[in-house]
Design an enzyme around this catalytic site. Structure first.
Site, PDB file in Angstrom:
ATOM      1  N   ASP A   1       0.823  -1.211   0.000  1.00  0.00           N
ATOM      2  CA  ASP A   1       0.000   0.000   0.000  1.00  0.00           C
ATOM      3  C   ASP A   1       0.854   1.257   0.000  1.00  0.00           C
ATOM      4  O   ASP A   1       0.619   2.192  -0.747  1.00  0.00           O
ATOM      5  CB  ASP A   1      -0.964  -0.005   1.208  1.00  0.00           C
ATOM      6  CG  ASP A   1      -0.287  -0.331   2.538  1.00  0.00           C
ATOM      7  OD1 ASP A   1       0.949  -0.478   2.589  1.00  0.00           O
ATOM      8  OD2 ASP A   1      -1.012  -0.451   3.552  1.00  0.00           O
TER       9      ASP A   1
ATOM     10  N   ASP B   1       7.240   3.785   3.164  1.00  0.00           N
ATOM     11  CA  ASP B   1       7.475   4.816   4.166  1.00  0.00           C
ATOM     12  C   ASP B   1       8.965   4.816   4.529  1.00  0.00           C
ATOM     13  O   ASP B   1       9.777   5.389   3.798  1.00  0.00           O
ATOM     14  CB  ASP B   1       6.560   4.515   5.361  1.00  0.00           C
ATOM     15  CG  ASP B   1       6.611   5.576   6.440  1.00  0.00           C
ATOM     16  OD1 ASP B   1       6.871   6.738   6.121  1.00  0.00           O
ATOM     17  OD2 ASP B   1       6.369   5.239   7.622  1.00  0.00           O
TER      18      ASP B   1
ATOM     19  N   ASP C   1      -4.950   1.415   7.462  1.00  0.00           N
ATOM     20  CA  ASP C   1      -5.730   1.452   8.706  1.00  0.00           C
ATOM     21  C   ASP C   1      -5.129   2.359   9.762  1.00  0.00           C
ATOM     22  O   ASP C   1      -3.957   2.743   9.683  1.00  0.00           O
ATOM     23  CB  ASP C   1      -5.816   0.044   9.304  1.00  0.00           C
ATOM     24  CG  ASP C   1      -4.467  -0.398   9.892  1.00  0.00           C
ATOM     25  OD1 ASP C   1      -3.443  -0.287   9.179  1.00  0.00           O
ATOM     26  OD2 ASP C   1      -4.424  -0.815  11.062  1.00  0.00           O
TER      27      ASP C   1
HETATM   28  P1  5GP Z   1       7.846   0.973   5.892  1.00  0.00           P
HETATM   29  O1  5GP Z   1       8.343  -0.389   6.275  1.00  0.00           O
HETATM   30  O2  5GP Z   1       8.205   1.417   4.500  1.00  0.00           O
HETATM   31  O3  5GP Z   1       8.164   2.001   6.937  1.00  0.00           O
HETATM   32  O4  5GP Z   1       6.280   0.968   5.988  1.00  0.00           O
HETATM   33  C1  5GP Z   1       5.495   0.154   5.289  1.00  0.00           C
HETATM   34  C2  5GP Z   1       4.250  -0.187   6.059  1.00  0.00           C
HETATM   35  O5  5GP Z   1       3.982   0.725   7.146  1.00  0.00           O
HETATM   36  C3  5GP Z   1       3.071  -0.076   5.144  1.00  0.00           C
HETATM   37  O6  5GP Z   1       2.842  -1.315   4.520  1.00  0.00           O
HETATM   38  C4  5GP Z   1       1.956   0.307   6.091  1.00  0.00           C
HETATM   39  O7  5GP Z   1       1.404  -0.871   6.650  1.00  0.00           O
HETATM   40  C5  5GP Z   1       2.608   1.063   7.209  1.00  0.00           C
HETATM   41  N1  5GP Z   1       2.481   2.530   7.012  1.00  0.00           N
HETATM   42  C6  5GP Z   1       3.442   3.410   6.680  1.00  0.00           C
HETATM   43  N2  5GP Z   1       2.962   4.658   6.579  1.00  0.00           N
HETATM   44  C7  5GP Z   1       1.638   4.566   6.850  1.00  0.00           C
HETATM   45  C8  5GP Z   1       0.555   5.519   6.877  1.00  0.00           C
HETATM   46  O8  5GP Z   1       0.693   6.728   6.633  1.00  0.00           O
HETATM   47  N3  5GP Z   1      -0.670   5.019   7.187  1.00  0.00           N
HETATM   48  C9  5GP Z   1      -0.894   3.711   7.469  1.00  0.00           C
HETATM   49  N4  5GP Z   1      -2.128   3.344   7.770  1.00  0.00           N
HETATM   50  N5  5GP Z   1       0.088   2.780   7.434  1.00  0.00           N
HETATM   51  C10 5GP Z   1       1.335   3.212   7.120  1.00  0.00           C
HETATM   52 MG    MG Z   2       1.458  -2.692   5.422  1.00  0.00          MG
END
Ligand code: 5GP
Ligand code: MG
Length: 197
Positions: free
Chosen positions: A113, A116, A172
């Site tokens: 989705d 980040d 979520d």
């Molecule tokens: P990363 O590992 O790149 O930090 O984050 C990936 C996961 O963090 C995404 O798959 C998601 O589940 C969660 N995530 C990151 N940013 C957001 C956000 O703004 N909103 C939500 N609901 N989930 C996020």
């Molecule tokens: Mg996720």
């Protein structure tokens, strides 16, 4: 919870009452996904694609995107343990369970989705590379580029968004709001409700 209609917009965008603002409308999500589907179809030619969706967040995006991909596809899902405390990343993502499809010599397209910090997708790409796929690419609906903690770029991105915690269209907050048709930012007083802790 009531859904109110925006009267000022030319398109009839439904806005959930708990949202402070909408970052990506339902209309724009649909339009972009159609284009992403065409890009993926062109990128893979006649090849079969093995899609690996990161659940739960990528469920809605994957379901809509694959209907715009003309290639033959196989679909698998992978679940990552939540390594977040509400809206913040706290530690390392862990894979829960395992894939059921064999990825050796396959064209793997990993779908999430949102990108980040980059920890989730960089970990999953390394894991999948060990399974000797023909190729591995990544596709995300949203990219918060300014938040990266590990170096990682997705091959296909729906929208670049600012550094805000977003919900809706699969994303979520404490498992709520995944069913919103648009992507938005919660009203500040709803970002840490004590009854959900
Ligand atoms: P990363 O590992 O790149 O930090 O984050 C990936 C996961 O963090 C995404 O798959 C998601 O589940 C969660 N995530 C990151 N940013 C957001 C956000 O703004 N909103 C939500 N609901 N989930 C996020
Ligand atoms: Mg996720």
């Amino acid at each position: 919870m009531p859904i109110e209609k925006l009267t000022s917009s030319a398109s009839s965008v439904a806005v959930h009452a708990d949202l402070d603002s909408v970052l990506v409308s339902e209309f724009d999500i649909k339009k972009r996904i159609k284009k992403l589907g065409a890009e993926i179809t062109a990128l893979y030619g006649q090849e079969e694609i093995t899609i690996v969706a990161v659940i739960n967040g990528a469920i809605l995006f994957t379901a809509d995107l694959i209907r715009h991909i003309e290639n033959p596809i196989r679909l698998d899902c992978i679940r990552i343990s939540s390594y977040r405390n509400d809206t913040k990343s706290v530690g390392k993502p862990q894979v829960l369970g395992h894939l059921s499809l064999d990825l050796a010599n396959r064209h793997v397209l990993l779908i999430d989705d949102i990108l980040d910090t980059g920890k989730t997708l960089s970990m999953l790409v390394s894991m999948i590379q060990k399974m000797h796929p023909a190729t591995v690419r990544t596709c995300v609906l949203l990219d918060k580029r300014g938040r990266r903690e590990v170096e990682f770029e997705a091959d296909l991105v729906g929208f670049q968004i600012p550094d805000k915690f977003v919900v809706g269209y699969g994303l979520d907050f404490a498992e709520r709001y995944r069913n919103l048709p648009c992507i938005g930012v919660l009203k500040p007083h709803l970002q840490n409700p004590p009854e959900w802790a």
